[in-house]
Design an enzyme around this catalytic site. Structure first.
Site, PDB file in Angstrom:
ATOM      1  N   ARG A  18      36.460  41.175  27.276  1.00 48.67           N
ATOM      2  CA  ARG A  18      36.311  41.690  28.639  1.00 48.67           C
ATOM      3  C   ARG A  18      36.375  43.218  28.637  1.00 48.67           C
ATOM      4  O   ARG A  18      35.657  43.890  29.377  1.00 48.67           O
ATOM      5  CB  ARG A  18      37.418  41.082  29.506  1.00 48.67           C
ATOM      6  CG  ARG A  18      37.216  41.242  30.974  1.00 48.67           C
ATOM      7  CD  ARG A  18      38.169  40.376  31.764  1.00 48.67           C
ATOM      8  NE  ARG A  18      39.564  40.800  31.606  1.00 48.67           N
ATOM      9  CZ  ARG A  18      40.605  40.124  32.087  1.00 48.67           C
ATOM     10  NH1 ARG A  18      40.435  39.000  32.747  1.00 48.67           N
ATOM     11  NH2 ARG A  18      41.830  40.571  31.912  1.00 48.67           N
ATOM     12  N   LYS A  57      37.143  45.299  34.658  1.00 45.29           N
ATOM     13  CA  LYS A  57      38.490  45.743  35.011  1.00 45.29           C
ATOM     14  C   LYS A  57      38.516  47.275  35.038  1.00 45.29           C
ATOM     15  O   LYS A  57      39.053  47.920  34.139  1.00 45.29           O
ATOM     16  CB  LYS A  57      39.498  45.168  34.003  1.00 45.29           C
ATOM     17  CG  LYS A  57      40.711  44.559  34.696  1.00 45.29           C
ATOM     18  CD  LYS A  57      41.578  43.777  33.750  1.00 45.29           C
ATOM     19  CE  LYS A  57      42.965  43.591  34.323  1.00 45.29           C
ATOM     20  NZ  LYS A  57      43.018  42.721  35.498  1.00 45.29           N
TER      21      LYS A  57
HETATM   22  C1  LIG Z   1      43.190  41.426  35.918  1.00 44.89           C
HETATM   23  C2  LIG Z   1      42.618  40.807  37.132  1.00 44.89           C
HETATM   24  C3  LIG Z   1      42.771  39.427  37.404  1.00 44.89           C
HETATM   25  C4  LIG Z   1      43.576  38.509  36.537  1.00 44.89           C
HETATM   26  O1  LIG Z   1      43.044  38.340  35.265  1.00 44.89           O
HETATM   27  P1  LIG Z   1      43.925  37.771  34.062  1.00 44.89           P
HETATM   28  O2  LIG Z   1      43.050  37.924  32.884  1.00 44.89           O
HETATM   29  O3  LIG Z   1      44.239  36.368  34.365  1.00 44.89           O
HETATM   30  O4  LIG Z   1      45.152  38.617  34.017  1.00 44.89           O
HETATM   31  C5  LIG Z   1      42.157  38.930  38.538  1.00 44.89           C
HETATM   32  N1  LIG Z   1      41.471  39.720  39.384  1.00 44.89           N
HETATM   33  C6  LIG Z   1      41.319  41.037  39.169  1.00 44.89           C
HETATM   34  C7  LIG Z   1      40.549  41.853  40.142  1.00 44.89           C
HETATM   35  C8  LIG Z   1      41.891  41.624  38.037  1.00 44.89           C
HETATM   36  O5  LIG Z   1      41.736  42.942  37.840  1.00 44.89           O
END
Ligand SMILES: *Cc1c(COP(=O)(O)O)cnc(C)c1O
Length: 341
Positions: free
Chosen positions: A82, A184
């Site tokens: 990711r 992210k």
């Molecule tokens: C990090 C994040 C999540 C959760 O992702 P995980 O990989 O389960 O920690 C969900 N939504 C958003 C917008 C995020 O930035």
């Protein structure tokens, strides 16, 4: 290795510097070797890309102490993948996923003394992140970048514990179609601060964002994906190109289907359906899965049959199974658990 003398059971979800962090710099078109350092300060140009045009992205993961005393982390390969996607979308140099995983394991190892003991309810939160460190004034990608991994011991994300949280449908949008909702990026969080502060002022824990194009479909909260359970026990999660692909959500859907033998659906979820679900939860690394008690919109308040004082039965099973895998009480699917040796 001797553990630090911390009050493990009373840690909050806050930053506490640990002994070591990983640092590597991208310069002249390549990454240097990278190293662990005790220096928790970052010195960059006053005109750095991250400071001017918010060129940054990050990941979030955790290290756990298992029941039998091993230190492990959960599916770092998915965070690594990711992170590569986030870097590409932001015109940042990719930090290769094999090296990402290696650096994460090394950083956990160096901070072993801060990994909370089994049963404390606390974990070591791991934050890999990259930012444009070289100067830019005309709008363009920076020439230089820094990739760092910091760790910090944390307690539970929602202090209320297993009591359901109150959510409201936000008047604001989180992610545009064909925008950056699926990566992210720090900028996704910067713009969510105003709506979350307003939501807190009005007595809600989180915002539910709808799809920006039609405002009829459920997307996610500011930092967690939704899971719903229908009255006949099917686990449903919204499908959309503008949702961040949560590692926790993907793992819970796998657990539901392959370990618990439940029916699962990843599909568009219309807001008009929400009132018919029996259980609702939001999931992410920070809180694993938090039950949702209610969703408030302009049309009124939806209260789920479960979630006010306790988790619903299906969400509880999902929670117990996933945390059981992370804490070494349940055999993991192949490749989910990486041991730090
Ligand atoms: C990090 C994040 C999540 C959760 O992702 P995980 O990989 O389960 O920690 C969900 N939504 C958003 C917008 C995020 O930035």
């Amino acid at each position: 290795m001797e553990k630090k003398n911390l009050d493990w059971s009373n840690l909050s979800f806050a930053y506490m510097p640990t002994d070591y962090r990983f640092v590597t710099n991208f310069k002249d078109g390549k990454w240097d070797e990278g190293e662990l350092t005790k220096d928790d300060k970052v010195v960059i140009s006053e005109c750095a890309g991250v400071l001017q045009y918010s060129q940054s992205c990050f990941e979030g993961m955790k290290a756990y102490t298992t029941e039998d005393g091993r230190i492990v982390t959960f599916r770092p390969d998915l965070n690594a993948e990711r992170f590569e996607n986030s870097c590409r979308r932001l015109e940042m140099p990719v930090y290769p996923k094999e090296k990402f995983v290696e650096a994460v394991l090394k950083t956990i190892k160096a901070n072993e003394a801060y990994v909370p003991p089994y049963g404390s309810g606390a974990t070591l939160y791991i934050r890999p992140y990259m930012f444009g460190s070289g100067p830019v004034i005309g709008v363009k990608p920076a020439d230089e970048y820094q990739f760092r991994i910091l760790t910090t011991p944390v307690g539970p994300y929602f202090k209320g514990g297993m009591k359901g949280i109150k959510i409201r449908v936000s008047d604001y949008d989180r992610a545009a179609p064909r925008g950056t909702g699926h990566i992210k990026a720090g900028l996704n969080y910067a713009m969510s601060l105003y709506p979350i502060v307003k939501a807190h002022e009005d007595g809600f824990n989180e915002n539910m964002y709808l799809d920006a194009a039609t405002r009829t479909k459920v997307e996610e909260t500011g930092g967690a994906n939704f899971l719903f359970v229908t009255k006949d026990g099917t686990v449903v999660t919204p499908k959309s190109n503008t949702i961040l692909p949560s590692v926790t959500r993907r793992s819970l859907m796998y657990v539901a289907e392959h370990i618990l033998g439940l029916k699962t659906e990843e599909r568009e979820v219309y807001f008009t359906e929400v009132k018919d679900f029996a259980e609702c939860g939001v999931c992410g690394t920070a809180a694993v899965i938090s039950p949702v008690a209610s969703v408030t919109s302009k049309d009124g308040v939806i209260e789920f049959p479960y979630g006010k004082d306790e988790m619903g039965p299906t969400i509880k099973k999902l929670y117990d199974t996933l945390t059981g895998i992370q804490m070494g009480r349940i055999d993991p699917p192949e490749g989910w658990i990486y041991e730090i040796k």
